[in-house]
Motif scaffolding. Structure first.
Motif, PDB file in Angstrom:
ATOM      1  N   HIS A 239     -15.513 -10.971  16.640  1.00 54.70           N
ATOM      2  CA  HIS A 239     -14.898 -10.334  17.812  1.00 54.70           C
ATOM      3  C   HIS A 239     -14.622  -8.839  17.569  1.00 54.70           C
ATOM      4  CE1 HIS A 239     -12.280 -10.142  21.372  1.00 54.70           C
ATOM      5  NE2 HIS A 239     -11.430  -9.464  20.623  1.00 54.70           N
TER       6      HIS A 239
ATOM      7  N   GLY B 165      -4.453  -6.116  20.419  1.00 58.74           N
ATOM      8  CA  GLY B 165      -3.204  -6.871  20.385  1.00 58.74           C
ATOM      9  C   GLY B 165      -2.984  -7.560  19.048  1.00 58.74           C
TER      10      GLY B 165
ATOM     11  N   GLY C  42      -8.336  -3.008  22.900  1.00 55.42           N
ATOM     12  CA  GLY C  42      -7.531  -2.815  24.105  1.00 55.42           C
ATOM     13  C   GLY C  42      -6.711  -1.532  24.106  1.00 55.42           C
TER      14      GLY C  42
ATOM     15  N   GLY D  13     -11.182  -3.659  26.717  1.00 55.10           N
ATOM     16  CA  GLY D  13     -10.545  -4.976  26.663  1.00 55.10           C
ATOM     17  C   GLY D  13     -11.563  -6.038  26.281  1.00 55.10           C
TER      18      GLY D  13
HETATM   19  O1  KG4 Z   1      -8.484  -5.958  22.613  1.00 61.63           O
HETATM   20  P1  KG4 Z   1      -7.545  -6.589  23.576  1.00 61.63           P
HETATM   21  O2  KG4 Z   1      -7.938  -6.652  25.037  1.00 61.63           O
HETATM   22  O3  KG4 Z   1      -7.211  -8.052  23.153  1.00 61.63           O
HETATM   23  C1  KG4 Z   1      -7.093  -8.393  21.797  1.00 61.63           C
HETATM   24  O4  KG4 Z   1      -8.137  -8.711  21.180  1.00 61.63           O
HETATM   25  O5  KG4 Z   1      -5.949  -8.296  21.302  1.00 61.63           O
HETATM   26  O6  KG4 Z   1      -6.143  -5.790  23.438  1.00 61.63           O
HETATM   27  C2  KG4 Z   1      -5.015  -6.146  24.177  1.00 61.63           C
HETATM   28  C3  KG4 Z   1      -3.888  -5.190  23.821  1.00 61.63           C
HETATM   29  C4  KG4 Z   1      -2.529  -5.587  24.419  1.00 61.63           C
HETATM   30  O7  KG4 Z   1      -1.578  -5.567  23.383  1.00 61.63           O
HETATM   31  C5  KG4 Z   1      -2.268  -4.501  25.461  1.00 61.63           C
HETATM   32  O8  KG4 Z   1      -0.885  -4.229  25.661  1.00 61.63           O
HETATM   33  C6  KG4 Z   1      -2.972  -3.316  24.844  1.00 61.63           C
HETATM   34  O9  KG4 Z   1      -4.167  -3.864  24.308  1.00 61.63           O
HETATM   35  N1  KG4 Z   1      -3.299  -2.276  25.835  1.00 61.63           N
HETATM   36  C7  KG4 Z   1      -2.841  -1.001  25.757  1.00 61.63           C
HETATM   37  C8  KG4 Z   1      -3.348  -0.311  26.891  1.00 61.63           C
HETATM   38  N2  KG4 Z   1      -4.118  -1.190  27.612  1.00 61.63           N
HETATM   39  C9  KG4 Z   1      -4.072  -2.376  26.943  1.00 61.63           C
HETATM   40  N3  KG4 Z   1      -2.034  -0.412  24.859  1.00 61.63           N
HETATM   41  C10 KG4 Z   1      -1.734   0.885  25.052  1.00 61.63           C
HETATM   42  N4  KG4 Z   1      -2.171   1.608  26.113  1.00 61.63           N
HETATM   43  C11 KG4 Z   1      -2.987   1.060  27.049  1.00 61.63           C
HETATM   44  N5  KG4 Z   1      -3.413   1.795  28.087  1.00 61.63           N
END
Ligand code: KG4
Ligand code: ZN
Length: 339
Positions: free
Chosen positions: A117, A142, A274, A307
């Motif tokens: 991933h 995340g 993300g 994301g």
């Molecule tokens: O990569 P992702 O979609 O899922 C994982 O694999 O974890 O990341 C999700 C994370 C969440 O913690 C979310 O709050 C964060 O990315 N996130 C952001 C923003 N958009 C999403 N953090 C800071 N600023 C953003 N604009």
């Protein structure tokens, strides 16, 4: 592997709370990228509930596969291979994607490609621009915060990582304290742009001579300040709190990443995951790179590729296909898979 024909990969991603299926041509052209988000089911719990996530994946996966094929306007016979996220992620969620991929590949006599991933997050960049090596990737999501050095396609060296919370996790935790909805990264980013850094939270390990990160101290000082003020019935400014928290995260991420780019003499820097969607992070990284390392090209994938999504798995899967890295029919999910 030498190829003289186009490679069409059906890619499946189900590591967390997004069921996604894509069709990607030659590792960079996205013909379709269906993402079924479950976020409304998890919001009220303030985080992803694994059992709920698995159930949603089961309900969504077949529809997503059909939609991805029809949107790409491609027949099953034209596909070259099936790529799937093997890990890291939630075991129940991963298993749905892995089972669907194995079944579909076996039934249609297609090779199976297991994909990490996190490699997928990095390869989202390949959809935007050609990757040039050596490169550095800052992976911020995340569950992960890692600096990854790459000398070539499919070769990953983790030179630094978080010793506690991931950057996105810290965003979500302080967001919860402020009463924001999960996941709160995007909202904090927006609030931060309306405030200023007046609280001066700590910048953990910023000056230390290694590339590891730590965000739990920042999270604790934020929570302490917030609770103490509440007890004293003092008013706190949500926009200034957001700006202060965000500036602390950005300062650490940018200074360590730029230092790593300098030491490893890379040609490119990729922001992935993300948190790479963060506007403040992108802006500051651009500014500091332009001032200190203008020859380094910065690649930040667009929002829909930052994301979780299957197109990035198709892009990373293409590299594995070219290296003949195929999976067996006994392929299993690997919740703690590393790069
Ligand atoms: O990569 P992702 O979609 O899922 C994982 O694999 O974890 O990341 C999700 C994370 C969440 O913690 C979310 O709050 C964060 O990315 N996130 C952001 C923003 N958009 C999403 N953090 C800071 N600023 C953003 N604009
Ligand atoms: Zn992710």
């Amino acid at each position: 592997m030498e190829v003289d024909k186009d490679i069409y990969i059906l890619a499946i991603e189900s590591s967390c709370d997004e069921t996604s299926v894509a069709v990607v041509k030659n590792g960079k052209e996205v013909l379709s990228n269906i993402v079924a988000s479950q976020i409304n089911s998890h919001k009220r719990f303030g985080g992803v509930v694994p059992e709920v996530a698995s159930r949603h994946h089961v309900e969504q996966i077949i529809d997503c596969m059909q939609l991805a094929l029809s949107e790409a306007d491609i027949s099953v016979e034209e596909l070259t291979a099936v790529a799937v996220t093997q890990g890291p992620g939630l075991v129940g969620s991963l298993l749905i994607g892995v089972s669907a991929a194995k079944t579909f590949a076996w039934a249609n006599h297609l090779p199976l490609i297991p994909v990490n991933h996190m490699a997928g997050h990095i390869y989202a960049a390949q959809i935007v621009s050609e990757m040039t090596f050596p490169l550095m990737a800052l992976l911020v999501s995340g569950g992960h915060t890692e600096l990854v050095y790459m000398k070539n396609h499919g070769e990953y060296e983790i030179i630094g990582e978080t010793r506690d919370d991931a950057a996105g996790e810290a965003y979500d935790k302080v967001g919860r304290v402020m009463g924001l909805t999960y996941p709160s990264g995007k909202e904090i980013d927006e609030l931060a742009h309306q405030g200023s850094d007046i609280y001066g939270f700590p910048r953990a390990m910023m000056k230390e001579d290694h590339y590891d990160f730590s965000f739990s101290g920042l999270k604790s000082s934020f929570i302490n300040l917030y609770h103490n003020a509440k007890q004293r019935e003092e008013e706190l400014s949500i926009v200034d709190l957001s700006a202060s928290f965000q500036q602390s995260v950005i300062d650490v991420l940018v200074s360590k990443t730029v230092k790593a780019c300098q030491e490893y003499q890379v040609k490119q820097l990729i922001l992935a995951g993300g948190v790479a969607a963060n506007k403040g992070l992108k802006k500051e990284m651009e500014d500091v790179l332009a001032k200190t390392l203008p020859s380094v090209e910065l690649i930040v994938p667009p929002l829909n590729l930052c994301g979780d999504n299957a197109a990035m798995i198709g892009a990373a899967g293409y590299t594995e296909y070219m290296k003949n890295n195929f999976g067996q029919w006994s392929l299993n999910a690997k919740p703690s898979m590393t790069l």
